[in-house]
Design an enzyme around this catalytic site. Structure first.
Site, mmCIF file in Angstrom:
data_model
loop_
_atom_site.group_PDB
_atom_site.id
_atom_site.type_symbol
_atom_site.label_atom_id
_atom_site.label_comp_id
_atom_site.label_asym_id
_atom_site.label_seq_id
_atom_site.Cartn_x
_atom_site.Cartn_y
_atom_site.Cartn_z
ATOM 1 N N ARG A 1 -10.694 -1.447 7.249
ATOM 2 C CA ARG A 1 -9.807 -2.469 7.821
ATOM 3 C C ARG A 1 -9.304 -2.057 9.198
ATOM 4 O O ARG A 1 -9.082 -2.885 10.076
ATOM 5 C CB ARG A 1 -8.674 -2.825 6.867
ATOM 6 C CG ARG A 1 -7.593 -1.768 6.583
ATOM 7 C CD ARG A 1 -6.524 -1.671 7.650
ATOM 8 N NE ARG A 1 -5.268 -1.150 7.152
ATOM 9 C CZ ARG A 1 -4.440 -0.422 7.882
ATOM 10 N NH1 ARG A 1 -4.756 -0.050 9.127
ATOM 11 N NH2 ARG A 1 -3.292 -0.025 7.369
ATOM 12 N N LYS B 1 3.896 9.577 18.232
ATOM 13 C CA LYS B 1 2.469 9.629 18.534
ATOM 14 C C LYS B 1 2.177 8.894 19.838
ATOM 15 O O LYS B 1 2.895 7.962 20.224
ATOM 16 C CB LYS B 1 1.646 9.005 17.404
ATOM 17 C CG LYS B 1 1.345 9.921 16.233
ATOM 18 C CD LYS B 1 0.339 9.268 15.300
ATOM 19 C CE LYS B 1 -0.095 10.197 14.188
ATOM 20 N NZ LYS B 1 -1.110 9.549 13.317
ATOM 21 N N ASP C 1 0.484 5.339 15.018
ATOM 22 C CA ASP C 1 1.100 4.569 13.942
ATOM 23 C C ASP C 1 2.389 5.207 13.445
ATOM 24 O O ASP C 1 2.865 4.896 12.365
ATOM 25 C CB ASP C 1 0.114 4.408 12.775
ATOM 26 C CG ASP C 1 -0.357 5.753 12.216
ATOM 27 O OD1 ASP C 1 0.089 6.806 12.726
ATOM 28 O OD2 ASP C 1 -1.173 5.755 11.284
ATOM 29 N N GLN D 1 -12.573 8.547 10.835
ATOM 30 C CA GLN D 1 -12.353 7.143 11.153
ATOM 31 C C GLN D 1 -13.204 6.673 12.334
ATOM 32 O O GLN D 1 -13.596 5.508 12.412
ATOM 33 C CB GLN D 1 -10.871 6.922 11.467
ATOM 34 C CG GLN D 1 -10.504 5.556 11.961
ATOM 35 C CD GLN D 1 -10.783 4.427 10.991
ATOM 36 O OE1 GLN D 1 -11.282 3.372 11.369
ATOM 37 N NE2 GLN D 1 -10.462 4.639 9.719
ATOM 38 N N ASN E 1 -13.727 14.247 22.614
ATOM 39 C CA ASN E 1 -12.877 14.633 21.495
ATOM 40 C C ASN E 1 -12.212 15.960 21.832
ATOM 41 O O ASN E 1 -12.835 16.827 22.461
ATOM 42 C CB ASN E 1 -13.712 14.780 20.218
ATOM 43 C CG ASN E 1 -12.847 14.916 18.979
ATOM 44 O OD1 ASN E 1 -12.113 13.998 18.626
ATOM 45 N ND2 ASN E 1 -12.929 16.050 18.299
ATOM 46 N N MET F 1 -5.968 2.796 18.466
ATOM 47 C CA MET F 1 -5.927 2.662 17.011
ATOM 48 C C MET F 1 -5.284 3.845 16.293
ATOM 49 O O MET F 1 -5.141 3.823 15.076
ATOM 50 C CB MET F 1 -7.356 2.460 16.477
ATOM 51 C CG MET F 1 -8.113 1.319 17.128
ATOM 52 S SD MET F 1 -7.268 -0.274 17.032
ATOM 53 C CE MET F 1 -7.216 -0.530 15.272
ATOM 54 N N GLY F 2 -4.895 4.871 17.029
ATOM 55 C CA GLY F 2 -4.413 6.077 16.369
ATOM 56 C C GLY F 2 -2.904 6.209 16.263
ATOM 57 O O GLY F 2 -2.404 6.961 15.435
ATOM 58 N N LYS G 1 0.868 -1.179 0.000
ATOM 59 C CA LYS G 1 0.000 0.000 0.000
ATOM 60 C C LYS G 1 0.899 1.222 0.000
ATOM 61 O O LYS G 1 1.784 1.353 0.844
ATOM 62 C CB LYS G 1 -0.926 0.038 1.215
ATOM 63 C CG LYS G 1 -1.848 1.270 1.185
ATOM 64 C CD LYS G 1 -2.848 1.283 2.322
ATOM 65 C CE LYS G 1 -2.265 1.752 3.614
ATOM 66 N NZ LYS G 1 -3.298 2.012 4.640
ATOM 67 N N SER H 1 -5.017 11.624 16.493
ATOM 68 C CA SER H 1 -3.655 11.862 16.003
ATOM 69 C C SER H 1 -2.807 12.487 17.101
ATOM 70 O O SER H 1 -1.898 13.281 16.839
ATOM 71 C CB SER H 1 -3.686 12.787 14.775
ATOM 72 O OG SER H 1 -4.399 12.198 13.710
#
Length: 326
Positions: free
Chosen positions: A115, A231, A227, A143, A164, A224-225, A72, A204
């Site tokens: 995914r 971070k 990557d 997301q 948030n 999940m954020g 990818k 993020s």
């Protein structure tokens, strides 16, 4: 030499073809293959390009069980929202493992979102308590809506609580919860931790948004954020205080949520378990109702290849595949 017929699956067709159920099955299967040693990811390339504040890179790998080989290519363009575009942009290239010839070009924006949601959903199925009733959402971007829809299919949730950093984004997430028939409450981070049985972090952030003392026993957290190096979404003490699982240990330690706890000596790399081991029955997973479990979803290339291969196969099966000769 004959022409090479390449399948092309555009963005709109991916959305029509690949359901959450399809994505879940593809991701669960590839995690299981990784757990058996039948699939491996190659080193990630991810760089700032020095233009438009963008990050660009490649994730690649080979799933011998599913015979998916490819990569990818894509990244993150923070200014895209102002252009009416998704910040994450990507395309998946699939190759024939027997010949190396290009087999398919598959649009990756929707597939990346679905995914990623499937990965946290897999973790909920295999690690969350069966009696989980309150879902906590940290993050309310594009997301997060995918995450919410996928998560509610795994447990009989009765309520969604959310926080948030930009509260004005929460109404969009509330609209999804309302559509799903679930009460929604905007809360503080501390209150979210006090109420939620399952928490998904999808931001993020570069600083901890959840602290260990805020989380109640028995909670499952899907981070999940994170990557990229630097971070961070949760306090390293929280990571160290949980039983930790991930998609791939090496990537988790390098650029996932566990990078900080490992670097600070709070967590040993050997204590991090691949979720594929749980899926295959080689690891018991959760080992007590009061245990905090944490899934570090770093996002591996094999996930992208799995859902892209699903899209290409469905397009061909339904006679909707576009082809070009190379």
């Amino acid at each position: 030499m004959t022409d090479n017929q390449v399948v092309v699956v555009p963005e709109d067709l991916c959305q029509e073809l690949v359901s959450r159920t399809d994505a879940f099955a593809a991701v669960e299967q590839v995690f299981a293959a990784m757990g058996r040693g039948d699939a491996r990811n190659f080193p990630v390339v991810r760089e700032a390009i020095g233009h438009a504040e963008a990050l660009f890179g490649f994730k690649s790998g080979f799933d011998k069980a599913g015979m998916a080989l490819g990569l990818k290519a894509g990244g993150f363009w923070p200014g895209n929202a102002d252009r009416g575009l998704t910040n994450h942009q990507s395309t998946v290239f699939l190759f024939d493992p027997d010949t190396g010839r290009l087999k398919a070009l598959v649009a990756g924006n929707y597939l990346t979102a679905v995914r990623t949601a499937a990965a946290s959903s897999v973790s909920i199925r295999h690690l969350a308590r069966d009696d989980a009733k309150v879902l906590g959402m940290v993050g309310a971007g594009h997301q997060a809506q995918f995450q919410l829809r996928a998560a509610v299919e795994q447990r009989s949730f009765e309520k969604v609580v959310a926080w948030n950093p930009h509260p004005d984004m929460l109404p969009k997430l509330e609209a999804v919860a309302t559509e799903l028939g679930l009460p929604f409450e905007a809360v503080s981070q501390q209150e979210l931790g006090a109420q939620a049985d399952v928490i998904i972090t999808i931001t993020s952030a570069f600083e901890p948004l959840l602290m260990l003392d805020w989380i109640k026993p028995g909670t499952h957290i899907a981070c999940m954020g994170t990557d990229t190096k630097g971070k961070q979404e949760v306090d390293p003490e929280l990571v160290a205080g949980a039983r930790v699982f991930t998609d791939e240990v090496a990537q988790s330690v390098q650029l996932g949520e566990t990078q900080h706890a490992v670097a600070q000596g709070l967590l040993d790399e050997g204590a991090i378990s691949p979720i594929g081991k749980v899926i295959n029955g080689d690891h018991p997973g959760r080992q007590g109702d009061d245990e905090i479990t944490l899934f570090d979803g770093t996002g591996v290339g094999l996930q992208d290849l799995a859902v892209a291969a699903t899209a290409a196969a469905l397009a061909a099966k339904q006679g909707r595949a576009q082809t070009v000769s190379l």
